[in-house]
Write a protein that holds these residues in place. Structure first.
Motif, PDB file in Angstrom:
ATOM      1  N   GLU A  94     -10.473  -2.410  11.043  1.00  0.00           N
ATOM      2  CA  GLU A  94     -10.784  -3.308   9.926  1.00  0.00           C
ATOM      3  C   GLU A  94     -10.992  -2.471   8.672  1.00  0.00           C
ATOM      4  O   GLU A  94     -11.376  -1.304   8.762  1.00  0.00           O
ATOM      5  N   THR A  95     -10.760  -3.106   7.504  1.00  0.00           N
ATOM      6  CA  THR A  95     -11.035  -2.428   6.240  1.00  0.00           C
ATOM      7  C   THR A  95     -11.262  -3.471   5.155  1.00  0.00           C
ATOM      8  O   THR A  95     -10.933  -4.650   5.327  1.00  0.00           O
ATOM      9  N   ILE A  96     -11.797  -3.026   4.057  1.00  0.00           N
ATOM     10  CA  ILE A  96     -11.916  -3.866   2.866  1.00  0.00           C
ATOM     11  C   ILE A  96     -10.709  -3.564   1.985  1.00  0.00           C
ATOM     12  O   ILE A  96     -10.468  -2.405   1.630  1.00  0.00           O
ATOM     13  N   TRP A  97      -9.947  -4.601   1.662  1.00  0.00           N
ATOM     14  CA  TRP A  97      -8.775  -4.435   0.797  1.00  0.00           C
ATOM     15  C   TRP A  97      -9.247  -4.626  -0.630  1.00  0.00           C
ATOM     16  O   TRP A  97      -9.595  -5.720  -1.049  1.00  0.00           O
ATOM     17  N   LYS A 134     -11.849  -8.529   3.494  1.00  0.00           N
ATOM     18  CA  LYS A 134     -11.941  -7.773   4.740  1.00  0.00           C
ATOM     19  C   LYS A 134     -10.772  -8.190   5.610  1.00  0.00           C
ATOM     20  O   LYS A 134     -10.562  -9.383   5.850  1.00  0.00           O
ATOM     21  N   THR A 165       0.831  -1.188   0.000  1.00  0.00           N
ATOM     22  CA  THR A 165       0.000   0.000   0.000  1.00  0.00           C
ATOM     23  C   THR A 165       0.874   1.250   0.000  1.00  0.00           C
ATOM     24  O   THR A 165       1.958   1.252   0.583  1.00  0.00           O
ATOM     25  N   ASP A 203      -8.665   2.329  11.979  1.00  0.00           N
ATOM     26  CA  ASP A 203      -9.939   1.790  11.511  1.00  0.00           C
ATOM     27  C   ASP A 203     -10.243   0.406  12.080  1.00  0.00           C
ATOM     28  O   ASP A 203     -11.375  -0.040  12.048  1.00  0.00           O
ATOM     29  N   LYS A 211      -8.275  -7.339   9.215  1.00  0.00           N
ATOM     30  CA  LYS A 211      -8.246  -6.781  10.572  1.00  0.00           C
ATOM     31  C   LYS A 211      -6.811  -6.453  10.924  1.00  0.00           C
ATOM     32  O   LYS A 211      -5.901  -7.253  10.676  1.00  0.00           O
ATOM     33  N   ASP A 224      -3.439   3.950   9.418  1.00  0.00           N
ATOM     34  CA  ASP A 224      -4.859   4.078   9.074  1.00  0.00           C
ATOM     35  C   ASP A 224      -5.603   2.790   9.429  1.00  0.00           C
ATOM     36  O   ASP A 224      -6.711   2.831   9.978  1.00  0.00           O
ATOM     37  N   LEU A 225      -4.995   1.649   9.108  1.00  0.00           N
ATOM     38  CA  LEU A 225      -5.615   0.362   9.428  1.00  0.00           C
ATOM     39  C   LEU A 225      -5.733   0.186  10.943  1.00  0.00           C
ATOM     40  O   LEU A 225      -6.765  -0.272  11.434  1.00  0.00           O
ATOM     41  N   TYR A 263      -3.237   4.883   2.044  1.00  0.00           N
ATOM     42  CA  TYR A 263      -3.776   4.116   3.174  1.00  0.00           C
ATOM     43  C   TYR A 263      -2.614   3.419   3.847  1.00  0.00           C
ATOM     44  O   TYR A 263      -2.032   2.487   3.288  1.00  0.00           O
TER      45      TYR A 263
END
Length: 126
Positions: free
Chosen positions: A22-25, A77, A7, A20, A79, A16-17, A12
């Motif tokens: 969790e995020t959608i990659w 998704k 990344t 957050d 974590k 940032d992770l 991002y």
């Protein structure tokens, strides 16, 4: 099988992770990287790698779910895990014989790279 996700930190970052949780990659376009995302098993251990000027493995994550309904744009998704205590630079990685045949050094622009268990353990410092 563990994977490394690249990344741009100004787009991002691992921070940032962490914020957050969790995020959608998504947003992966290279066909090989898309295939790697699609084939990623739920629960896979992940390395987050900052590209650009940093070129450093900086943290860990875990794949929570994989939605490959659209095979050209799978949604993974993830974590947040932990910061790597001793981040490994691309120079460190290239100097390690564990990576001599790795797509990480052979196909430099590949954004989702499968790793061996030994490569993952070395990157996180285990």
């Amino acid at each position: 099988m563990p994977y490394l996700l690249k990344t741009e930190p100004d787009v991002y970052s691992f921070a940032d992770l962490e914020r957050d949780k969790e995020t959608i990659w998504d947003g992966v376009n290279n066909p090989t990287a898309v295939r790697n995302l699609r084939e990623m098993p739920k629960g896979a251990d992940l390395i987050i790698y900052h590209t650009g000027d940093e070129r450093t493995a900086v943290g860990t994550a875990k794949a929570l779910s994989i939605d490959a309904t659209d095979p050209k744009a799978p949604l993974v998704k993830i974590k947040a895990g932990k910061k790597i205590k001793h981040p490994k630079t691309l120079a460190d990685i290239k100097a390690n014989p564990l990576f001599k045949d790795s797509p990480l050094v052979i196909i430099g622009r590949l954004g989702v790279v499968p790793l061996t268990e030994d490569q993952f353990a070395w990157l996180v410092g285990e």
